[in-house]
Design an enzyme around this catalytic site. Structure first.
Site, PDB file in Angstrom:
ATOM      1  CE  LYS A  95      -3.486   2.634   2.432  1.00  0.00           C
ATOM      2  NZ  LYS A  95      -4.123   2.937   3.733  1.00  0.00           N
ATOM      3  N   GLY A 156      -8.672   9.108   9.473  1.00  0.00           N
ATOM      4  CA  GLY A 156      -9.053   9.161  10.875  1.00  0.00           C
ATOM      5  C   GLY A 156     -10.119  10.175  11.228  1.00  0.00           C
ATOM      6  CB  ALA A 182      -8.733   7.794   4.321  1.00  0.00           C
ATOM      7  N   GLY A 183     -11.422   7.948   6.223  1.00  0.00           N
ATOM      8  CA  GLY A 183     -12.585   8.767   6.507  1.00  0.00           C
ATOM      9  C   GLY A 183     -13.854   8.017   6.841  1.00  0.00           C
ATOM     10  CG  ASN A 204      -6.660   1.357  11.470  1.00  0.00           C
ATOM     11  OD1 ASN A 204      -5.478   1.580  11.291  1.00  0.00           O
ATOM     12  ND2 ASN A 204      -7.067   0.864  12.622  1.00  0.00           N
ATOM     13  CB  THR A 205      -9.706   5.625  12.741  1.00  0.00           C
ATOM     14  OG1 THR A 205      -8.358   5.898  12.351  1.00  0.00           O
ATOM     15  CG2 THR A 205     -10.072   6.493  13.932  1.00  0.00           C
TER      16      THR A 205
END
Length: 256
Positions: A95, A156, A182-183, A204-205
């Site tokens: 990645k 995040g 992301a987001g 993830n977050t």
């Protein structure tokens, strides 16, 4: 079934390894998510030993590792990190992340394209994290990237699909898998991404910082499955007008 380069995945949910309270909780959440591809920041692991606190449980879980170059600020730094990862983990999968601004963590399009072209030529399977820029995504595809990973919102931030209009264009024109990265903050965001045509999402977050990461991981798994099933089922078209589901005209005429 999702195919990227030489691998196939049953799950359309990819997960990360950062921000978890413990390695045990991380592995439990990943297992609950059903994810088969997990990103791993090279700066967070000891590549010299496979009994690293993060690396060892991931290897034991049998997931495909996707090392990333998070922390790289230039193409040169990313390429260097990529070779370290390949040597240590024995994988060509990568990645690609290049974000020079630590506050916003937005990907550098120029350095990303430059690094991607070089890494593809060097035999890497490159999945680049990039802005939701249809032109850039097409260029990344043309230089040989195995997939593109445009952001939904800043890393995040949990803001969701703030770039939806551009994501729709990217998905429409892509001939490689599109992974929204992301987001994504709640399961409904993930479902929306799959409904609109994305091939997968990376989360993830939203999982790691939840009060109950394991159950949140389950929720994301179900949301991704629901979004994919909804898309495959052929949802009805949108309309500016109302359309009665049970017209009364015939009934009233017959009763007159």
């Amino acid at each position: 079934m999702l195919r990227i380069a030489d691998k196939t995945f049953d799950s359309h949910l990819f997960t990360g390894t950062g921000k978890f309270a413990s390695s045990q909780l991380m592995v439990e959440a990943i297992r609950a998510s059903g994810s088969q591809l997990v990103t791993l920041a090279m700066k967070r692991v000891d590549l010299r030993q496979h009994n690293d606190a993060i690396l060892e449980p991931l290897i034991a879980a049998g997931v495909t590792l996707l090392p990333n170059t998070s922390g790289a600020k230039t193409a040169e730094e990313a390429i260097f990190a990529a070779h370290l990862a390949r040597e240590a983990l024995g994988t060509n999968w990568l990645k690609l992340e290049i974000h020079p601004d630590a506050r916003w963590l937005l990907p550098d399009p120029i350095e990303t394209l430059k690094a991607a072209e070089t890494l593809v030529q060097q035999g890497f399977v490159v999945l680049p994290y990039c802005g939701a820029d249809p032109v850039l995504c097409k260029r990344l595809e043309e230089v040989g990237c195995a997939a593109v990973m445009p952001l939904g919102a800043p890393i995040g931030s949990n803001q969701g699909l703030e770039t939806r209009a551009m994501l729709e264009i990217i998905i429409q024109q892509a001939t490689v898998p599109v992974v929204v990265d992301a987001g994504i903050g709640v399961p409904s965001h993930a479902a929306q991404a799959l409904e609109m045509g994305a091939d997968a999402v990376l989360v993830n977050t939203a999982i790691a910082v939840a009060d109950d990461p394991v159950n949140m991981a389950k929720a994301f798994r179900l949301a991704v499955e629901a979004g994919l099933l909804a898309r495959q089922s052929g949802p009805g078209s949108r309309s500016h007008f109302a359309h009665a589901t049970s017209p009364l005209a015939g009934f009233l005429e017959a009763s007159a």
